[in-house]
Design a protein around this motif. Structure first.
Motif, PDB file in Angstrom:
ATOM      1  N   LYS A   1      56.787  31.294  33.245  1.00 24.04           N
ATOM      2  CA  LYS A   1      57.367  32.600  32.520  1.00 24.04           C
ATOM      3  C   LYS A   1      56.110  33.573  32.871  1.00 24.04           C
ATOM      4  O   LYS A   1      56.249  34.913  32.267  1.00 24.04           O
ATOM      5  CB  LYS A   1      57.160  32.265  31.054  1.00 24.04           C
ATOM      6  CG  LYS A   1      58.417  31.352  30.490  1.00 24.04           C
ATOM      7  CD  LYS A   1      58.151  31.304  29.168  1.00 24.04           C
ATOM      8  CE  LYS A   1      59.446  30.338  28.764  1.00 24.04           C
ATOM      9  NZ  LYS A   1      59.363  30.039  27.097  1.00 24.04           N
ATOM     10  N   ILE A   2      55.322  33.286  33.660  1.00 24.69           N
ATOM     11  CA  ILE A   2      54.027  34.522  34.087  1.00 24.69           C
ATOM     12  C   ILE A   2      54.705  35.412  35.191  1.00 24.69           C
ATOM     13  O   ILE A   2      54.903  34.792  36.297  1.00 24.69           O
ATOM     14  CB  ILE A   2      52.854  33.856  34.540  1.00 24.69           C
ATOM     15  CG1 ILE A   2      52.309  32.976  33.247  1.00 24.69           C
ATOM     16  CG2 ILE A   2      51.820  34.876  34.883  1.00 24.69           C
ATOM     17  CD1 ILE A   2      51.785  33.544  32.166  1.00 24.69           C
ATOM     18  N   ASP A   3      54.413  36.770  34.994  1.00 23.13           N
ATOM     19  CA  ASP A   3      54.767  37.587  36.150  1.00 23.13           C
ATOM     20  C   ASP A   3      53.552  37.801  36.682  1.00 23.13           C
ATOM     21  O   ASP A   3      52.774  38.596  36.200  1.00 23.13           O
ATOM     22  CB  ASP A   3      55.524  38.902  35.347  1.00 23.13           C
ATOM     23  CG  ASP A   3      55.943  39.785  36.553  1.00 23.13           C
ATOM     24  OD1 ASP A   3      55.295  40.041  37.642  1.00 23.13           O
ATOM     25  OD2 ASP A   3      56.450  40.956  36.037  1.00 23.13           O
ATOM     26  N   TRP A   4      53.349  37.195  37.868  1.00 24.00           N
ATOM     27  CA  TRP A   4      52.001  37.390  38.399  1.00 24.00           C
ATOM     28  C   TRP A   4      51.468  38.772  38.753  1.00 24.00           C
ATOM     29  O   TRP A   4      50.432  39.063  38.773  1.00 24.00           O
ATOM     30  CB  TRP A   4      51.723  36.314  39.452  1.00 24.00           C
ATOM     31  CG  TRP A   4      51.707  34.914  39.003  1.00 24.00           C
ATOM     32  CD1 TRP A   4      52.665  33.924  39.088  1.00 24.00           C
ATOM     33  CD2 TRP A   4      50.679  34.235  38.094  1.00 24.00           C
ATOM     34  NE1 TRP A   4      52.387  32.818  38.539  1.00 24.00           N
ATOM     35  CE2 TRP A   4      51.144  32.925  37.993  1.00 24.00           C
ATOM     36  CE3 TRP A   4      49.381  34.466  38.049  1.00 24.00           C
ATOM     37  CZ2 TRP A   4      50.502  31.956  37.348  1.00 24.00           C
ATOM     38  CZ3 TRP A   4      48.554  33.610  37.458  1.00 24.00           C
ATOM     39  CH2 TRP A   4      49.198  32.719  37.026  1.00 24.00           C
ATOM     40  N   GLU A   5      52.593  39.424  39.316  1.00 24.15           N
ATOM     41  CA  GLU A   5      52.455  40.947  39.675  1.00 24.15           C
ATOM     42  C   GLU A   5      51.897  41.918  38.512  1.00 24.15           C
ATOM     43  O   GLU A   5      51.267  42.712  38.673  1.00 24.15           O
ATOM     44  CB  GLU A   5      53.705  41.295  40.434  1.00 24.15           C
ATOM     45  CG  GLU A   5      53.756  40.638  42.009  1.00 24.15           C
ATOM     46  CD  GLU A   5      55.110  40.921  42.352  1.00 24.15           C
ATOM     47  OE1 GLU A   5      55.923  41.572  41.860  1.00 24.15           O
ATOM     48  OE2 GLU A   5      55.264  40.206  43.631  1.00 24.15           O
ATOM     49  N   ALA A   6      53.028  41.721  37.350  1.00 21.92           N
ATOM     50  CA  ALA A   6      52.303  42.331  36.246  1.00 21.92           C
ATOM     51  C   ALA A   6      50.941  42.000  35.694  1.00 21.92           C
ATOM     52  O   ALA A   6      50.271  42.820  35.146  1.00 21.92           O
ATOM     53  CB  ALA A   6      53.559  42.270  35.199  1.00 21.92           C
ATOM     54  N   LEU A   7      50.874  40.644  36.032  1.00 18.64           N
ATOM     55  CA  LEU A   7      49.219  40.392  35.496  1.00 18.64           C
ATOM     56  C   LEU A   7      48.240  40.969  36.294  1.00 18.64           C
ATOM     57  O   LEU A   7      47.249  41.504  35.461  1.00 18.64           O
ATOM     58  CB  LEU A   7      49.357  38.802  35.448  1.00 18.64           C
ATOM     59  CG  LEU A   7      47.884  38.067  35.141  1.00 18.64           C
ATOM     60  CD1 LEU A   7      47.910  38.498  33.586  1.00 18.64           C
ATOM     61  CD2 LEU A   7      47.737  36.437  35.076  1.00 18.64           C
ATOM     62  N   ALA A   8      48.354  40.992  37.440  1.00 20.45           N
ATOM     63  CA  ALA A   8      47.516  41.539  38.525  1.00 20.45           C
ATOM     64  C   ALA A   8      47.309  43.028  37.947  1.00 20.45           C
ATOM     65  O   ALA A   8      46.331  43.582  38.254  1.00 20.45           O
ATOM     66  CB  ALA A   8      47.811  41.143  39.820  1.00 20.45           C
TER      67      ALA A   8
ATOM     68  N   GLN B   1      47.643  44.566  35.528  1.00 21.79           N
ATOM     69  CA  GLN B   1      47.077  44.593  33.900  1.00 21.79           C
ATOM     70  C   GLN B   1      48.233  45.048  32.964  1.00 21.79           C
ATOM     71  O   GLN B   1      47.906  45.944  31.977  1.00 21.79           O
ATOM     72  CB  GLN B   1      45.858  45.067  33.819  1.00 21.79           C
ATOM     73  CG  GLN B   1      44.794  44.416  34.570  1.00 21.79           C
ATOM     74  CD  GLN B   1      43.358  45.252  34.572  1.00 21.79           C
ATOM     75  OE1 GLN B   1      43.262  46.158  34.069  1.00 21.79           O
ATOM     76  NE2 GLN B   1      42.476  44.454  35.035  1.00 21.79           N
ATOM     77  N   CYS B   2      49.572  44.944  33.139  1.00 18.39           N
ATOM     78  CA  CYS B   2      50.561  45.514  32.475  1.00 18.39           C
ATOM     79  C   CYS B   2      51.034  44.603  31.403  1.00 18.39           C
ATOM     80  O   CYS B   2      52.086  44.655  30.754  1.00 18.39           O
ATOM     81  CB  CYS B   2      51.864  45.787  33.392  1.00 18.39           C
ATOM     82  SG  CYS B   2      51.441  47.116  34.502  1.00 18.39           S
ATOM     83  N   LEU B   3      50.652  43.400  31.321  1.00 17.09           N
ATOM     84  CA  LEU B   3      50.966  42.460  30.047  1.00 17.09           C
ATOM     85  C   LEU B   3      50.266  42.561  28.935  1.00 17.09           C
ATOM     86  O   LEU B   3      49.237  43.010  28.668  1.00 17.09           O
ATOM     87  CB  LEU B   3      50.916  40.977  30.691  1.00 17.09           C
ATOM     88  CG  LEU B   3      51.580  40.626  31.908  1.00 17.09           C
ATOM     89  CD1 LEU B   3      51.443  39.140  32.454  1.00 17.09           C
ATOM     90  CD2 LEU B   3      53.174  40.814  31.871  1.00 17.09           C
TER      91      LEU B   3
END
Length: 68
Positions: free
Chosen positions: A51-58, A60-62
């Motif tokens: 369930k992790i959106d790695w691009e959004a995590l990188a 810092q949008c999560l």
């Protein structure tokens, strides 16, 4: 000599988390996640992180799932 005891998990431990921990703690280095050809990709692609959106995590949008 390498200690090859099995990891004991509580009964209620999440099955996906259990699988990830087992892969990360594999005694055989040729099978251990993070140490294989795809390195960190194996870890990131594990079902625990599905369930992790790695691009959004990188970016810092999560939102944090829990704020103490």
């Amino acid at each position: 000599m390498v200690n090859e005891e099995k990891i004991k998990f509580p009964r209620e431990f999440d099955k996906d988390a259990k699988s990830l921990v087992k892969h990360l703690c594999e005694h055989d280095l040729s099978k251990r996640y993070g140490n294989l050809v795809d390195g960190p990709k194996d870890v990131k692609n594990h079902r625990f992180f599905k369930k992790i959106d790695w691009e959004a995590l990188a970016a810092q949008c999560l939102q944090a799932p829990h704020i103490p």
